[in-house]
Design an enzyme around this catalytic site. Structure first.
Site, PDB file in Angstrom:
ATOM      1  N   CYS A 185      -5.583  -9.738   3.816  1.00 35.74           N
ATOM      2  CA  CYS A 185      -6.595  -8.249   4.107  1.00 35.74           C
ATOM      3  C   CYS A 185      -8.263  -9.321   4.342  1.00 35.74           C
ATOM      4  O   CYS A 185      -8.592  -9.151   5.153  1.00 35.74           O
ATOM      5  CB  CYS A 185      -7.314  -7.873   2.837  1.00 35.74           C
ATOM      6  SG  CYS A 185      -6.258  -6.594   2.244  1.00 35.74           S
ATOM      7  N   PHE A 239      -8.346   1.269  -0.865  1.00 29.16           N
ATOM      8  CA  PHE A 239      -9.203   0.235  -1.396  1.00 29.16           C
ATOM      9  C   PHE A 239      -8.558  -0.720  -2.913  1.00 29.16           C
ATOM     10  O   PHE A 239      -9.366  -1.128  -3.539  1.00 29.16           O
ATOM     11  CB  PHE A 239     -10.372   1.213  -2.092  1.00 29.16           C
ATOM     12  CG  PHE A 239     -11.452   1.205  -0.998  1.00 29.16           C
ATOM     13  CD1 PHE A 239     -12.349   0.551  -0.339  1.00 29.16           C
ATOM     14  CD2 PHE A 239     -11.052   2.396  -1.089  1.00 29.16           C
ATOM     15  CE1 PHE A 239     -12.859   0.861   1.058  1.00 29.16           C
ATOM     16  CE2 PHE A 239     -11.701   3.227   0.183  1.00 29.16           C
ATOM     17  CZ  PHE A 239     -12.381   1.481   1.300  1.00 29.16           C
ATOM     18  N   ARG A 290      -6.134  -2.879  -4.763  1.00 30.00           N
ATOM     19  CA  ARG A 290      -6.117  -4.467  -5.181  1.00 30.00           C
ATOM     20  C   ARG A 290      -4.957  -5.008  -5.949  1.00 30.00           C
ATOM     21  O   ARG A 290      -4.340  -4.978  -6.575  1.00 30.00           O
ATOM     22  CB  ARG A 290      -7.583  -5.251  -6.452  1.00 30.00           C
ATOM     23  CG  ARG A 290      -8.904  -5.053  -5.945  1.00 30.00           C
ATOM     24  CD  ARG A 290      -8.940  -5.145  -7.360  1.00 30.00           C
ATOM     25  NE  ARG A 290      -9.104  -4.939  -8.340  1.00 30.00           N
ATOM     26  CZ  ARG A 290      -9.506  -4.699  -9.696  1.00 30.00           C
ATOM     27  NH1 ARG A 290     -10.930  -5.158  -9.840  1.00 30.00           N
ATOM     28  NH2 ARG A 290      -9.915  -3.436 -10.440  1.00 30.00           N
ATOM     29  N   VAL A 334       0.557  -0.947   0.334  1.00 27.13           N
ATOM     30  CA  VAL A 334      -0.327   0.218   0.519  1.00 27.13           C
ATOM     31  C   VAL A 334       1.217   1.347  -0.096  1.00 27.13           C
ATOM     32  O   VAL A 334       0.355   2.394  -0.641  1.00 27.13           O
ATOM     33  CB  VAL A 334      -0.708   0.077   0.931  1.00 27.13           C
ATOM     34  CG1 VAL A 334      -1.545   1.825   1.299  1.00 27.13           C
ATOM     35  CG2 VAL A 334      -2.027  -1.134   1.085  1.00 27.13           C
ATOM     36  N   LEU A 373     -18.385 -12.942  -7.781  1.00 29.85           N
ATOM     37  CA  LEU A 373     -19.559 -14.715  -8.106  1.00 29.85           C
ATOM     38  C   LEU A 373     -18.393 -15.881  -8.872  1.00 29.85           C
ATOM     39  O   LEU A 373     -19.184 -16.259  -8.915  1.00 29.85           O
ATOM     40  CB  LEU A 373     -20.245 -13.917  -8.468  1.00 29.85           C
ATOM     41  CG  LEU A 373     -21.685 -13.718  -7.585  1.00 29.85           C
ATOM     42  CD1 LEU A 373     -22.930 -13.422  -8.455  1.00 29.85           C
ATOM     43  CD2 LEU A 373     -21.988 -13.762  -6.649  1.00 29.85           C
ATOM     44  N   LYS A 401      15.294  -3.303   1.854  1.00 26.74           N
ATOM     45  CA  LYS A 401      13.685  -2.858   1.290  1.00 26.74           C
ATOM     46  C   LYS A 401      14.453  -1.354   0.222  1.00 26.74           C
ATOM     47  O   LYS A 401      14.438  -0.873  -0.864  1.00 26.74           O
ATOM     48  CB  LYS A 401      13.132  -2.483   2.064  1.00 26.74           C
ATOM     49  CG  LYS A 401      11.184  -2.804   1.343  1.00 26.74           C
ATOM     50  CD  LYS A 401      10.000  -2.603   1.976  1.00 26.74           C
ATOM     51  CE  LYS A 401       8.929  -4.082   2.070  1.00 26.74           C
ATOM     52  NZ  LYS A 401       8.592  -3.620   2.438  1.00 26.74           N
ATOM     53  N   LYS A 453     -14.199   0.471   5.556  1.00 21.83           N
ATOM     54  CA  LYS A 453     -12.909  -0.146   5.056  1.00 21.83           C
ATOM     55  C   LYS A 453     -13.323  -2.207   5.191  1.00 21.83           C
ATOM     56  O   LYS A 453     -13.550  -2.563   4.623  1.00 21.83           O
ATOM     57  CB  LYS A 453     -11.846   0.014   5.101  1.00 21.83           C
ATOM     58  CG  LYS A 453     -10.917  -0.778   4.532  1.00 21.83           C
ATOM     59  CD  LYS A 453     -10.377  -1.147   3.623  1.00 21.83           C
ATOM     60  CE  LYS A 453      -9.459  -2.131   2.820  1.00 21.83           C
ATOM     61  NZ  LYS A 453      -9.177  -2.313   1.297  1.00 21.83           N
TER      62      LYS A 453
HETATM   63  P1  NAD Z   1       3.230  -4.556   4.098  1.00 19.49           P
HETATM   64  O1  NAD Z   1       3.028  -5.637   5.459  1.00 19.49           O
HETATM   65  O2  NAD Z   1       3.533  -5.271   3.105  1.00 19.49           O
HETATM   66  O3  NAD Z   1       4.127  -3.159   4.544  1.00 19.49           O
HETATM   67  C1  NAD Z   1       4.023  -2.833   5.812  1.00 19.49           C
HETATM   68  C2  NAD Z   1       5.383  -2.193   5.315  1.00 19.49           C
HETATM   69  O4  NAD Z   1       5.764  -1.401   6.887  1.00 19.49           O
HETATM   70  C3  NAD Z   1       6.599  -2.768   6.058  1.00 19.49           C
HETATM   71  O5  NAD Z   1       7.653  -2.360   5.016  1.00 19.49           O
HETATM   72  C4  NAD Z   1       7.268  -2.745   7.025  1.00 19.49           C
HETATM   73  O6  NAD Z   1       8.218  -3.183   7.629  1.00 19.49           O
HETATM   74  C5  NAD Z   1       7.050  -1.324   7.699  1.00 19.49           C
HETATM   75  N1  NAD Z   1       6.582  -0.968   8.565  1.00 19.49           N
HETATM   76  C6  NAD Z   1       6.287  -1.371   9.434  1.00 19.49           C
HETATM   77  N2  NAD Z   1       6.147  -0.992  10.943  1.00 19.49           N
HETATM   78  C7  NAD Z   1       7.139   0.333  10.411  1.00 19.49           C
HETATM   79  C8  NAD Z   1       7.233   1.720  11.262  1.00 19.49           C
HETATM   80  N3  NAD Z   1       7.232   1.639  12.328  1.00 19.49           N
HETATM   81  N4  NAD Z   1       8.138   2.248  10.530  1.00 19.49           N
HETATM   82  C9  NAD Z   1       7.917   2.413   9.095  1.00 19.49           C
HETATM   83  N5  NAD Z   1       8.116   1.364   8.230  1.00 19.49           N
HETATM   84  C10 NAD Z   1       6.827  -0.005   8.780  1.00 19.49           C
HETATM   85  O7  NAD Z   1       1.339  -4.429   4.680  1.00 19.49           O
HETATM   86  P2  NAD Z   1       0.349  -4.090   3.397  1.00 19.49           P
HETATM   87  O8  NAD Z   1      -0.105  -5.022   2.435  1.00 19.49           O
HETATM   88  O9  NAD Z   1       1.348  -3.051   2.589  1.00 19.49           O
HETATM   89  O10 NAD Z   1      -0.894  -3.236   3.495  1.00 19.49           O
HETATM   90  C11 NAD Z   1      -0.511  -2.087   4.660  1.00 19.49           C
HETATM   91  C12 NAD Z   1      -2.254  -1.639   5.371  1.00 19.49           C
HETATM   92  O11 NAD Z   1      -3.084  -1.652   3.750  1.00 19.49           O
HETATM   93  C13 NAD Z   1      -2.612  -3.039   6.307  1.00 19.49           C
HETATM   94  O12 NAD Z   1      -3.368  -2.654   7.524  1.00 19.49           O
HETATM   95  C14 NAD Z   1      -3.603  -3.389   5.014  1.00 19.49           C
HETATM   96  O13 NAD Z   1      -5.209  -4.147   5.590  1.00 19.49           O
HETATM   97  C15 NAD Z   1      -3.869  -2.501   3.875  1.00 19.49           C
HETATM   98  N6  NAD Z   1      -4.412  -2.332   2.873  1.00 19.49           N
HETATM   99  C16 NAD Z   1      -4.020  -3.362   2.448  1.00 19.49           C
HETATM  100  C17 NAD Z   1      -3.776  -4.183   1.329  1.00 19.49           C
HETATM  101  C18 NAD Z   1      -2.979  -5.104  -0.194  1.00 19.49           C
HETATM  102  O14 NAD Z   1      -3.830  -5.338  -0.948  1.00 19.49           O
HETATM  103  N7  NAD Z   1      -2.460  -5.216   0.661  1.00 19.49           N
HETATM  104  C19 NAD Z   1      -5.266  -2.977   0.257  1.00 19.49           C
HETATM  105  C20 NAD Z   1      -5.565  -2.298   1.087  1.00 19.49           C
HETATM  106  C21 NAD Z   1      -5.420  -1.899   3.021  1.00 19.49           C
END
Ligand code: NAD
Length: 429
Positions: free
Chosen positions: A260, A152, A154, A11, A250, A35, A204
């Site tokens: 998620c 939102f 994907r 995200v 569906l 990273k 959400k």
């Molecule tokens: P992710 O695990 O891919 O990324 C999170 C990142 O945050 C990691 O790189 C981690 O190293 C970093 N991080 C953790 N603690 C930190 C800190 N203190 N300071 C700086 N960086 C830090 O997660 P994601 O899939 O991107 O999801 C993030 C959020 O967004 C979640 O709440 C998820 O539910 C929501 N979300 C995800 C998606 C999806 O498709 N992945 C879609 C919508 C919403």
């Protein structure tokens, strides 16, 4: 606008690079040094179509930077997005420790008016918690507002989704923050819903769990189709052309996965329980989802008699195509169940990395044909397009017994049956 994005995963990275593409000055922060080093060199640590080009343009134009220093990103930023992960805690609720840590980081470094936005998926009340943490920990008097702006997108089409959202949700009690965020999102031309923070936070969860419910519903209907001899593909079409229902989500399969839907369903059940509401509908959705993995394994058992000593080729490990994400992927559960039943498992996925095979304890093969050579059955678990267009004639020749369990209903049963395959889809008996 000067933007800080804290957390540069699926995200955060998409959010930061797309805002840079829209002309903003963005610093993306992550605690993962490797990273950040990769990203600064223009290397993308995840598989996400189109993301490499957006990041490259941002770096080239000097609008996008990556850092391990929250201080560097937050100083001078007008908006700070919290994009860290919010995994399930032991009781199913969302673990907010990272969000709280980032709120404290922002408080220590803010040096002027800043809107602090939770983009991570967080339970109702989190914006209030973030506000309290910042207020308590601000070393100097700095003005700030909080907002909730759930995401939102994907995985697999994240850049497109970010740039072409169906809607933008902004939850805040501050007109100033709402104005700033409205300006920021204006170039996307999407409908804007400006509301309070609890409502934005709930939108959400309600959206994700509704989609999860649709998937479990069609899986239940598919299982019934198998029992009564109906075709779920036509049932879904017959339902989906009704504009009140819609065709999306569906598609029956091995159950939903990804980072998620499962965790957000658990978190909403936990949130409801904290408010003395038993969300039994969602508990049922999760039960059907767990059961659906077993449904696929039972199909293999029905075809092979016993799984002990049989070789099964697994096509697809990612939780869906066009991503390398395996978090909560149904394939992980199914592989574990196959191994527990004594099967020998060989896997192939076009993008999932070696470490996942190692973790599962299965052999990684170079392609679908290699996986299937001398196998007793193929189970198709991720609907990658490349599985559609294989030489099935050759496949029948290389397999020990021509059995296909198509957990995504991707393939053409009459064609395969004509080639001598014993084919089972989901709800297409
Ligand atoms: P992710 O695990 O891919 O990324 C999170 C990142 O945050 C990691 O790189 C981690 O190293 C970093 N991080 C953790 N603690 C930190 C800190 N203190 N300071 C700086 N960086 C830090 O997660 P994601 O899939 O991107 O999801 C993030 C959020 O967004 C979640 O709440 C998820 O539910 C929501 N979300 C995800 C998606 C999806 O498709 N992945 C879609 C919508 C919403």
């Amino acid at each position: 606008m000067k933007i800080a994005v804290i957390g540069s995963g699926y995200v955060g990275l998409v959010t930061g690079s797309c805002f840079a593409e829209l002309g903003n000055e963005v610093v993306c922060v992550d605690i993962d040094e490797e990273k950040v080093a990769k990203l600064s060199a223009g290397q993308i640590p995840i598989y996400e179509p189109g993301l490499d080009e957006v990041v490259a343009r941002g770096l080239e134009r000097g609008r996008l930077r990556f850092s391990t220093s929250a201080a560097e990103a937050i100083r001078g930023a007008q908006v700070a997005f919290i994009c860290v992960q919010t995994p399930s805690a032991a009781d199913g609720s969302a673990d907010l420790s990272r969000v709280e840590q980032v709120a404290a980081d922002i408080a220590s470094h803010a040096d002027g008016y800043v809107v602090v936005i939770t983009k991570s998926t967080v339970p109702v009340g989190t914006a209030g918690r973030v506000e309290r943490i910042i207020r308590e920990q601000l070393p100097v008097q700095v003005e700030f507002d909080v907002a909730s702006n759930p995401e939102f997108l994907r995985e697999g089409s994240a850049v497109f989704d970010f740039m072409h959202p169906d809607r933008i949700v902004i939850g805040t009690g501050s007109e100033r923050a709402a104005g700033l965020l409205t300006d920021l999102y204006r170039p996307l031309g999407a409908p804007l819903i400006v509301t309070d923070t609890p409502t934005a936070e709930l939108i959400k969860y309600a959206s994700n769990t509704f989609l999860a419910t649709k998937i479990s519903f069609i899986n239940a209907i598919a299982n019934l189709c198998d029992a009564v001899g109906a075709d779920v593909k036509d049932v879904a079409l017959g339902m989906g052309y009704d504009s009140r229902i819609g065709l999306e989500f569906l598609k029956p399969g091995p159950g939903f996965g990804g980072s998620c839907f499962p965790k957000d369903s658990r978190a909403l059940i936990a949130l409801a329980a904290q408010h003395d509401y038993d969300f039994h509908l969602l508990r049922g959705v999760l039960e059907i989802n767990d059961e659906q993995r077993r449904v696929i394994v039972r199909k293999l058992e029905r075809q092979l008699g016993t799984l002990a000593g049989k070789t099964v080729a697994v096509w697809g490990i990612a939780f869906k195509p066009n991503t390398d994400d395996v978090r909560d992927s149904p394939a992980l559960d199914i592989v574990e169940q196959l191994l527990a039943a004594g099967a020998i498992v060989r896997g192939y996925d076009p993008v999932v990395g070696e470490n996942v095979y190692e973790r599962l304890g299965i052999t990684r093969t170079a392609g679908p044909m290699d996986a299937a050579t001398d196998a007793d059955a193929v189970v198709l678990l991720t609907e990658w397009n490349e599985f559609r267009w294989l030489d099935f004639h050759r496949l029948a020749e290389v397999m020990r017994s021509p059995v296909i369990v198509d957990a995504r209903n991707l393939l053409d049963p009459p064609v395969l049956r004509q080639l001598g395959f014993r084919y089972e889809g989901v709800g297409r008996s």
